[in-house]
Design an enzyme around this catalytic site. Structure first.
Site, PDB file in Angstrom:
ATOM      1  N   ASP A 146       0.848  -1.190   0.000  1.00 14.33           N
ATOM      2  CA  ASP A 146       0.000   0.000   0.000  1.00 14.33           C
ATOM      3  C   ASP A 146       0.883   1.238   0.000  1.00 14.33           C
ATOM      4  O   ASP A 146       1.783   1.357   0.831  1.00 14.33           O
ATOM      5  CB  ASP A 146      -0.904  -0.016   1.238  1.00 14.33           C
ATOM      6  N   TYR A 191       1.187   5.690  -0.566  1.00 15.75           N
ATOM      7  CA  TYR A 191       0.761   6.883   0.183  1.00 15.75           C
ATOM      8  C   TYR A 191       0.955   8.047  -0.773  1.00 15.75           C
ATOM      9  O   TYR A 191       1.671   8.983  -0.479  1.00 15.75           O
ATOM     10  CB  TYR A 191       1.692   6.968   1.401  1.00 15.75           C
ATOM     11  N   HIS A 226      -3.601  13.931   0.898  1.00  8.82           N
ATOM     12  CA  HIS A 226      -3.850  13.002   2.009  1.00  8.82           C
ATOM     13  C   HIS A 226      -2.659  12.970   2.971  1.00  8.82           C
ATOM     14  O   HIS A 226      -2.824  13.035   4.187  1.00  8.82           O
ATOM     15  CB  HIS A 226      -4.132  11.595   1.466  1.00  8.82           C
ATOM     16  N   ARG A 238       1.221  14.664  13.338  1.00  6.53           N
ATOM     17  CA  ARG A 238       2.464  15.316  13.785  1.00  6.53           C
ATOM     18  C   ARG A 238       2.281  16.829  13.787  1.00  6.53           C
ATOM     19  O   ARG A 238       2.944  17.561  13.048  1.00  6.53           O
ATOM     20  CB  ARG A 238       3.622  14.951  12.837  1.00  6.53           C
ATOM     21  N   GLU A 298     -10.257   4.013   3.706  1.00  4.72           N
ATOM     22  CA  GLU A 298      -9.365   4.739   2.810  1.00  4.72           C
ATOM     23  C   GLU A 298      -9.751   4.345   1.392  1.00  4.72           C
ATOM     24  O   GLU A 298      -9.697   3.162   1.032  1.00  4.72           O
ATOM     25  CB  GLU A 298      -7.890   4.413   3.103  1.00  4.72           C
ATOM     26  N   GLU A 355      -9.106   3.969  -2.340  1.00  2.76           N
ATOM     27  CA  GLU A 355      -7.872   3.851  -3.111  1.00  2.76           C
ATOM     28  C   GLU A 355      -8.115   3.127  -4.436  1.00  2.76           C
ATOM     29  O   GLU A 355      -9.109   2.436  -4.594  1.00  2.76           O
ATOM     30  CB  GLU A 355      -6.815   3.062  -2.310  1.00  2.76           C
ATOM     31  N   ASP A 377      -9.102   0.412   2.099  1.00  7.82           N
ATOM     32  CA  ASP A 377      -8.109   0.043   3.106  1.00  7.82           C
ATOM     33  C   ASP A 377      -8.659   0.454   4.478  1.00  7.82           C
ATOM     34  O   ASP A 377      -8.350   1.529   4.987  1.00  7.82           O
ATOM     35  CB  ASP A 377      -6.789   0.748   2.781  1.00  7.82           C
ATOM     36  N   ARG A 424      -7.786   3.953  13.351  1.00  7.43           N
ATOM     37  CA  ARG A 424      -6.878   5.081  13.600  1.00  7.43           C
ATOM     38  C   ARG A 424      -6.302   5.071  15.009  1.00  7.43           C
ATOM     39  O   ARG A 424      -5.165   5.540  15.205  1.00  7.43           O
ATOM     40  CB  ARG A 424      -7.609   6.400  13.369  1.00  7.43           C
ATOM     41  N   GLN A 457      -3.612   2.446  14.943  1.00  8.77           N
ATOM     42  CA  GLN A 457      -2.548   2.943  14.058  1.00  8.77           C
ATOM     43  C   GLN A 457      -1.705   4.019  14.733  1.00  8.77           C
ATOM     44  O   GLN A 457      -0.467   3.976  14.683  1.00  8.77           O
ATOM     45  CB  GLN A 457      -3.194   3.503  12.777  1.00  8.77           C
ATOM     46  N   TYR A 470       2.348   2.978  15.075  1.00  7.81           N
ATOM     47  CA  TYR A 470       3.023   3.147  13.784  1.00  7.81           C
ATOM     48  C   TYR A 470       4.459   3.659  13.849  1.00  7.81           C
ATOM     49  O   TYR A 470       5.214   3.504  12.885  1.00  7.81           O
ATOM     50  CB  TYR A 470       2.170   4.016  12.845  1.00  7.81           C
ATOM     51  N   LYS A 516      -4.198  -1.882  10.235  1.00  5.68           N
ATOM     52  CA  LYS A 516      -4.574  -1.994   8.818  1.00  5.68           C
ATOM     53  C   LYS A 516      -4.837  -3.434   8.399  1.00  5.68           C
ATOM     54  O   LYS A 516      -5.566  -3.665   7.435  1.00  5.68           O
ATOM     55  CB  LYS A 516      -3.412  -1.483   7.944  1.00  5.68           C
ATOM     56  N   THR A 518      -8.925  -5.750   4.116  1.00  4.51           N
ATOM     57  CA  THR A 518      -8.845  -4.788   3.015  1.00  4.51           C
ATOM     58  C   THR A 518      -9.802  -5.295   1.942  1.00  4.51           C
ATOM     59  O   THR A 518      -9.688  -6.453   1.526  1.00  4.51           O
ATOM     60  CB  THR A 518      -7.420  -4.714   2.433  1.00  4.51           C
ATOM     61  N   THR A 543      -4.689   6.505   0.047  1.00  6.15           N
ATOM     62  CA  THR A 543      -5.944   7.264   0.045  1.00  6.15           C
ATOM     63  C   THR A 543      -5.895   8.385  -0.969  1.00  6.15           C
ATOM     64  O   THR A 543      -4.908   9.132  -1.038  1.00  6.15           O
ATOM     65  CB  THR A 543      -6.191   7.860   1.434  1.00  6.15           C
ATOM     66  N   GLU A 589      -9.920  12.543   7.688  1.00  6.98           N
ATOM     67  CA  GLU A 589      -9.738  13.849   7.043  1.00  6.98           C
ATOM     68  C   GLU A 589     -11.055  14.606   6.960  1.00  6.98           C
ATOM     69  O   GLU A 589     -11.114  15.811   7.214  1.00  6.98           O
ATOM     70  CB  GLU A 589      -9.174  13.665   5.636  1.00  6.98           C
TER      71      GLU A 589
HETATM   72 CA    CA Z   1      -3.966   3.082   2.735  1.00  7.95          CA
END
Ligand code: CA
Length: 408
Positions: free
Chosen positions: A123, A125, A130, A139, A195, A197, A229, A233, A236, A240, A249, A253, A340, A354
């Site tokens: 997967d 990014y 996104h 962050r 997500e 995709e 996906d 959260r 994650q 992560y 994740k 899927t 995403t 989001e």
């Molecule tokens: Ca993804």
């Protein structure tokens, strides 16, 4: 220019997303014939491919016989174009209605299956919007894009064994998470998300130790599908750092039942967004025909449209070149997803984290309820289309899934 349309005996409107210009492949069965087999969608019907090929092009039969797309994927680009050209010829032939009519199955009578055996799953990014949105939330106060983001398509290896067919219920995952009070607990995810995709399906394998150049994309990639996906959260966010997504994740899927061949997407090819950082030669696509794809996604939550789509920074060809740049080989059935797909506008965001900005701005659905993340019983449907030639629409179909509570 003559209009390219399905033969009258098929009765398919020229603007149908599964019109003659799409011809996607899937695997289906029916109550009357429960054997899973390869089909091609045309309008609201499915052409049972193996018997049609045995009748009209028996030399191609080995590539389309069997319970999945695996043999067709492995057959390689020459076979892909021969099968597609043959099916296209038959379904535009005004005289074949009687011969092929018996091999057409109404889509409403079919059960669709996972279309191919998923080998490895990666997967990416690849959407700048996104990555920027998630960087701001995960962050805060730092540069939202990591320093590597515009130099290479970031990705991770996912779990092939939990890729499920569209329509499979998604059991709410359990995991470890850290609350806002710092408490570490274990339990059902409270921030379950989607997500939206696009997935790329690899047909032709590659040799271990040899990279696949940008220009070889079409030799290896058979087509595209839609991917949801599902993402927890809370799990994650806690797990992560420093190695990336893991149990947040890997629980499930979902993929769409129809794989649209790359050839059908030729009219949808567009230049990717302007590069603001020079790329190393193996990723530099400035001198090659562009592989940006004008695919427009729509996400529906319990029937209400919640987002649409814009352009991706990295192309499928660049993702493939990067995925193999270290000499890692490809296998038939490898699937890699775009990450995403989010556009610049707030209503073009492809995930709930989001759309609700981390839960700070819950979405209001048309039935008056609000959502920051998914509740048990929620159903998410992602659908997509791309522009075809002469105003045609190339449909990618849909991928759907409903969240269910974990059994006690
Ligand atoms: Ca993804």
């Amino acid at each position: 220019m003559t209009t390219f349309s399905a033969a009258p005996w098929l009765d398919v409107p020229a603007d149908h997303p599964f019109g003659i210009a799409t011809l996607p492949y899937g695997v289906f069965s029916t109550a009357a014939d429960p054997v899973a087999r390869v089909g091609v969608a045309i309008g609201e019907m499915i052409l049972d491919l193996a018997p049609a090929v045995r009748l009209l092009a028996p030399q191609l039969a080995p590539a389309v016989t069997g319970p999945s797309l695996d043999t067709l994927l492995a057959a390689g680009p020459q076979a892909w174009s021969q099968v597609r050209a043959s099916v296209s010829t038959w379904l535009t032939d005004t005289s074949l209605g009687e011969q092929l009519g018996g091999y057409l199955v109404p889509m409403r009578d079919a059960v669709m299956h996972l279309p191919f055996t998923v080998a490895d799953y990666v997967d990416f990014y690849a959407s700048e919007q996104h990555a920027t949105n998630l960087g701001r939330m995960f962050r805060p106060g730092q540069d939202p894009l990591t320093p590597n983001w515009k130099h290479l398509p970031i990705g991770y290896h996912g779990r092939a064994g939990t890729i499920v067919a569209s329509g499979t219920d998604i059991v709410r995952p359990c995991g470890q998470r850290r609350g806002t009070d710092g408490q570490i607990t274990f339990g059902p995810s409270r921030r379950l998300d989607i997500e939206a995709e696009v997935g790329f399906v690899v047909g032709t394998p590659s040799r271990l130790g040899r990279e696949v150049e940008l220009t070889r994309f079409e030799e290896h990639v058979f087509g595209v599908c839609l991917v949801n996906d599902w993402s927890a959260r809370d799990i994650q966010a806690w797990e992560y750092v420093p190695l990336g997504p893991f149990l947040g994740k890997s629980f499930a899927t979902s993929v769409s039942p129809w794989v649209v061949p790359l050839a059908a997407l030729d009219p949808a090819r567009v230049a990717p967004p302007a590069r603001t950082v020079p790329l190393l030669p193996y990723l530099d696509d400035s001198q090659t025909p562009p592989w940006g794809l004008d695919i427009r996604l729509e996400v529906r939550l319990n029937g209400h449209v919640v987002s649409t789509f814009d352009g991706m920074y990295w192309t499928g060809a660049q993702m493939l070149a990067h995925l193999t740049a270290n000499g890692a080989s490809l296998r038939t059935g490898d699937l890699y997803a775009s990450g995403t797909i989010s556009g610049e506008r707030p209503d073009q965001r492809g995930s709930l984290i989001e759309l609700s900005w981390g839960g700070a701005e819950p979405l209001r659905l048309a039935d008056g309820t609000t959502r920051s993340f998914l509740e048990d019983g929620d159903e998410v449907v992602i659908s997509a289309g791309a522009p075809g030639a002469d105003g045609a629409v190339i449909g990618l179909g849909e991928v759907r899934g409903r969240v269910v509570a974990r059994l006690p």
